[in-house]
Motif scaffolding. Structure first.
Motif, PDB file in Angstrom:
ATOM      1  N   UNK A 246       0.963  -1.269  -0.138  1.00  0.00           N
ATOM      2  CA  UNK A 246      -0.337   0.253  -0.174  1.00  0.00           C
ATOM      3  C   UNK A 246       0.886   1.254   0.161  1.00  0.00           C
ATOM      4  N   UNK A 247       1.993   1.185   0.122  1.00  0.00           N
ATOM      5  CA  UNK A 247       2.691   2.693   0.623  1.00  0.00           C
ATOM      6  C   UNK A 247       3.484   2.216  -0.546  1.00  0.00           C
ATOM      7  N   UNK A 248       4.176   1.389  -0.861  1.00  0.00           N
ATOM      8  CA  UNK A 248       5.312   1.542  -2.116  1.00  0.00           C
ATOM      9  C   UNK A 248       4.225   0.454  -3.540  1.00  0.00           C
ATOM     10  N   UNK A 249       3.841   1.496  -4.775  1.00  0.00           N
ATOM     11  CA  UNK A 249       3.543   1.328  -5.766  1.00  0.00           C
ATOM     12  C   UNK A 249       4.130   0.405  -6.629  1.00  0.00           C
ATOM     13  N   UNK A 250       5.402   0.881  -6.224  1.00  0.00           N
ATOM     14  CA  UNK A 250       6.070  -0.652  -7.597  1.00  0.00           C
ATOM     15  C   UNK A 250       6.624  -2.021  -6.792  1.00  0.00           C
ATOM     16  N   UNK A 251       5.794  -1.930  -5.532  1.00  0.00           N
ATOM     17  CA  UNK A 251       5.839  -3.211  -4.804  1.00  0.00           C
ATOM     18  C   UNK A 251       4.730  -4.551  -5.239  1.00  0.00           C
ATOM     19  N   UNK A 252       5.393  -5.874  -6.044  1.00  0.00           N
ATOM     20  CA  UNK A 252       5.140  -6.709  -6.084  1.00  0.00           C
ATOM     21  C   UNK A 252       4.669  -8.084  -5.057  1.00  0.00           C
ATOM     22  N   UNK A 253       4.539  -9.005  -5.391  1.00  0.00           N
ATOM     23  CA  UNK A 253       4.373 -10.187  -4.710  1.00  0.00           C
ATOM     24  C   UNK A 253       4.399 -11.155  -5.973  1.00  0.00           C
ATOM     25  N   UNK A 254       5.212 -12.646  -5.853  1.00  0.00           N
ATOM     26  CA  UNK A 254       4.817 -13.761  -6.706  1.00  0.00           C
ATOM     27  C   UNK A 254       4.847 -14.905  -5.310  1.00  0.00           C
ATOM     28  N   UNK A 255       3.672 -16.185  -6.153  1.00  0.00           N
ATOM     29  CA  UNK A 255       3.191 -16.939  -4.749  1.00  0.00           C
ATOM     30  C   UNK A 255       3.793 -18.118  -5.114  1.00  0.00           C
ATOM     31  N   UNK A 256       5.448 -18.585  -5.901  1.00  0.00           N
ATOM     32  CA  UNK A 256       6.377 -19.078  -5.867  1.00  0.00           C
ATOM     33  C   UNK A 256       6.889 -19.934  -4.237  1.00  0.00           C
ATOM     34  N   UNK A 257       6.876 -21.206  -4.087  1.00  0.00           N
ATOM     35  CA  UNK A 257       7.451 -21.795  -3.025  1.00  0.00           C
ATOM     36  C   UNK A 257       6.142 -22.363  -2.023  1.00  0.00           C
ATOM     37  N   UNK A 258       5.517 -21.135  -1.232  1.00  0.00           N
ATOM     38  CA  UNK A 258       4.739 -21.564  -0.579  1.00  0.00           C
ATOM     39  C   UNK A 258       3.805 -22.263  -1.552  1.00  0.00           C
ATOM     40  N   UNK A 259       3.526 -21.556  -2.834  1.00  0.00           N
ATOM     41  CA  UNK A 259       1.682 -22.418  -3.982  1.00  0.00           C
ATOM     42  C   UNK A 259       1.794 -24.086  -3.719  1.00  0.00           C
ATOM     43  N   UNK A 260       3.352 -24.588  -3.371  1.00  0.00           N
ATOM     44  CA  UNK A 260       2.644 -26.223  -3.496  1.00  0.00           C
ATOM     45  C   UNK A 260       3.719 -27.004  -1.939  1.00  0.00           C
ATOM     46  N   UNK A 261       4.023 -25.918  -0.997  1.00  0.00           N
ATOM     47  CA  UNK A 261       4.899 -26.853  -0.060  1.00  0.00           C
ATOM     48  C   UNK A 261       3.252 -26.523   0.962  1.00  0.00           C
ATOM     49  N   UNK A 262       2.888 -25.315   1.523  1.00  0.00           N
ATOM     50  CA  UNK A 262       2.065 -25.134   2.323  1.00  0.00           C
ATOM     51  C   UNK A 262       0.246 -25.854   2.036  1.00  0.00           C
ATOM     52  N   UNK A 263      -0.141 -26.113   3.424  1.00  0.00           N
ATOM     53  CA  UNK A 263      -1.538 -26.616   3.033  1.00  0.00           C
ATOM     54  C   UNK A 263      -2.421 -25.980   1.904  1.00  0.00           C
ATOM     55  N   UNK A 264      -2.588 -26.462   1.416  1.00  0.00           N
ATOM     56  CA  UNK A 264      -3.691 -25.777   0.207  1.00  0.00           C
ATOM     57  C   UNK A 264      -4.766 -24.868   0.733  1.00  0.00           C
ATOM     58  N   UNK A 265      -5.164 -25.138   1.781  1.00  0.00           N
ATOM     59  CA  UNK A 265      -6.374 -24.069   2.577  1.00  0.00           C
ATOM     60  C   UNK A 265      -5.362 -23.118   2.900  1.00  0.00           C
ATOM     61  N   UNK A 266      -4.238 -23.452   3.402  1.00  0.00           N
ATOM     62  CA  UNK A 266      -3.291 -21.870   3.864  1.00  0.00           C
ATOM     63  C   UNK A 266      -3.268 -21.405   2.646  1.00  0.00           C
TER      64      UNK A 266
END
Length: 335
Positions: A246-266
């Protein structure tokens, strides 16, 4: 008109041949029409003959350990069909090329320079080279500038000071971020967890507290034109991640890693949280691919099967957001 047996056979054969051609044509068209995907988080490495199979979402069970006993396994192989690793360089190269062609995936790739060059030579339109650096001992600022200025590397990443017990705002890395800002090079920074028992088992210098997205603020303030994406979406620190974005307009995120390692519901709860906060246009798709070729399909399916995502939101995550973030020409991805 009564047909002879031979005529019936001939007509039936013609029908089946025509049907087969139609099916083949339809399948070919479907393959051709597969929509492009940009995977922003792929590790370049060779095959590993001693690589271990891996069960996706293995962190759904994280039992504790005992210092006087064997440490808990870093990942689980206790499932019906664990993903198998590529066990040779040829097998790994073939898997990457298959994903480029059959799945229509363009990859931002960092890691072994020889492997990056080999993959890029085989599929120059599908491989976006990225230069990773996590401490000043890896190369001088001048060497870093020369490498980026050559034009081969388009991205800086993976930057992972957390594994070395350092904040991303540590001043020892500041000049490198300054070069990326000056040259307009986007940066991918590791923030988040490292798995079950990271400090005890694999990385003693790692600190969970150094995965706080707020630790990026000082560095971003020094480099206000720097464009970064936070790898692993800063999981599990959603509140900090949302505040930082919200404070930084040039910050994005990726879903890598946790998308296949943590519980699906999480995984889905965390993704929903980012969407509800209004950041659907700043979420990038990534696998954190290492050695398991089927990880591409596994990770893609998590997004494709999410019934709370509209088709537009899925395309944003898979493609549109990365095109905007990396300043790519969307028309070049059309088959």
């Amino acid at each position: 008109m009564k047909l002879s047996i031979n005529q019936v056979v001939k007509q039936s054969l013609a029908f089946f041949l025509l049907s087969g051609c139609l099916v083949f044509t339809t399948n070919a068209q479907e393959t051709k029409k597969r929509k492009p995907i940009i995977d922003v988080h792929v590790h370049a490495m060779g095959g590993n003959p001693n690589g271990s199979p891996m069960c996706p979402w293995f962190l759904k069970d994280m039992p504790g350990g005992d210092p006087n006993q064997d440490p808990p396994a870093f990942m689980s192989t206790d499932c019906i069909n664990p993903l198998q690793p590529a066990r040779s360089d040829a097998e790994m190269d073939a898997a990457i090329l298959r994903a480029n062609e059959e799945l229509n995936i363009t990859m931002v790739v960092s890691g072994d320079a020889k492997v990056i060059h080999r993959w890029h030579k085989a599929a120059p339109d599908k491989i976006i080279p990225s230069l990773g650096i996590s401490n000043a001992d890896q190369m001088t600022v001048e060497q870093f500038r020369d490498s980026l200025s050559s034009g081969f590397y388009k991205v800086m990443g993976e930057v992972a000071p957390q594994y070395q017990g350092m904040s991303p705002s540590d001043m020892s890395l500041d000049e490198y971020f300054g070069v990326a800002e000056e040259l307009g090079i986007p940066v991918g920074i590791h923030m988040g967890t490292g798995g079950n028992g990271t400090i005890n088992i694999t990385r003693p210098a790692y600190r969970a507290s150094l995965g706080q997205p707020f630790l990026l603020e000082d560095m971003l303030a020094r480099h206000p034109k720097l464009k970064i994406w936070v790898m692993h979406a800063g999981y599990p620190m959603a509140d900090q991640m949302i505040a930082l974005m919200g404070a930084n307009a040039y910050v994005y995120v990726d879903l890598a890693g946790f998308i296949w390692s943590y519980p699906l519901e999480e995984i889905h709860d965390y993704l929903k949280r980012l969407l509800q906060a209004g950041f659907g246009k700043r979420i990038l798709y990534g696998t954190d691919f290492m050695m398991w070729p089927e990880l591409f399909e596994t990770s893609i399916q998590v997004i494709e099967s999410a019934n709370y995502l509209s088709e537009e939101q899925k395309r944003d995550i898979f493609f549109n957001n990365a095109v905007r973030f990396f300043n790519l020409d969307a028309s070049k991805f059309e088959k």
